[in-house]
Design an enzyme around this catalytic site. Sequence first.
Site, short mmCIF file in Angstrom:
data_model
loop_
_atom_site.label_atom_id
_atom_site.label_comp_id
_atom_site.label_asym_id
_atom_site.label_seq_id
_atom_site.Cartn_x
_atom_site.Cartn_y
_atom_site.Cartn_z
N SER A 95 -7.20 8.14 -0.91
CA SER A 95 -8.60 8.44 -0.63
C SER A 95 -8.75 9.96 -0.66
O SER A 95 -7.76 10.69 -0.78
CB SER A 95 -9.03 7.88 0.74
N LEU A 109 -10.64 7.66 7.07
CA LEU A 109 -11.84 8.22 6.43
C LEU A 109 -11.61 8.52 4.96
O LEU A 109 -10.51 8.90 4.55
CB LEU A 109 -12.28 9.49 7.15
N HIS A 120 -2.14 7.22 0.98
CA HIS A 120 -1.88 6.46 2.21
C HIS A 120 -0.58 5.69 2.14
O HIS A 120 0.17 5.62 3.13
CB HIS A 120 -3.03 5.48 2.46
N LEU A 122 2.57 3.89 -0.70
CA LEU A 122 3.20 3.44 -1.93
C LEU A 122 4.16 2.34 -1.51
O LEU A 122 4.97 2.53 -0.61
CB LEU A 122 3.95 4.58 -2.62
N TYR A 166 10.41 11.67 -2.08
CA TYR A 166 9.19 12.36 -2.51
C TYR A 166 9.49 13.74 -3.08
O TYR A 166 8.76 14.22 -3.96
CB TYR A 166 8.19 12.43 -1.36
#
Length: 205
Positions: A95, A109, A120, A122, A166
């Site tokens: 988002s 939000l 948010h 994976l 990551y």
Amino acid sequence: MSALSALPFLKPVHLRSPRSSPGGQRRHTLPASEFRCLSPEDAISVFEIEREAFISVSGDCPLHLDEIRHFLNLCPELSLGWFEEGRLVAFIIGSLWDQDRLSQAALTLHKPQGTVVHIHVLAVHRTFRQQGKGSILMWRYLQYLRCLPFARRALLMCEDFLVPFYQKCGFEALGPCEVTVGDLAFIEMQHPVRGHAFMRRNSGC
């Protein structure tokens, strides 16, 4: 021109030739591998994969079913699913956020005027793990973000043991995240979204 046709790396990847029926007519088959943005209709499949992936590790999910539906209704263009013969095998949901760092409010939000993509979650289906699918999906997602003119950075938060994964995807650690969930603490990581002009010239974005 649709968003999908403008983004060649999201087009279906056909790994098999269509099968023919005995009469010589081609029979419809699903593409062997396909990447596309998710829709609210995918929410249950998303939640089933997420629940299995996270509850056994942390006892909770980053997004619950109503939150998945919430984001897939508000900003489906910030999600990406990997489908094998029509079956969802891995996904990312994001988002928009409008601050330099994540806060507790970022969990629920979507800020339409933001320039930061908050990733948010994976997750990869259990039968498709240890095959490099998470890294491939993240690479495709970051390529996709480079074609969105408003995207400047990607942010995510993860537990310590996921930081090396990551980092291999090109993210850098910013330090402890302000957000906590129960007893869990997180590291916040970022990836710059660059190369808008380059991608437009070379990929049709």
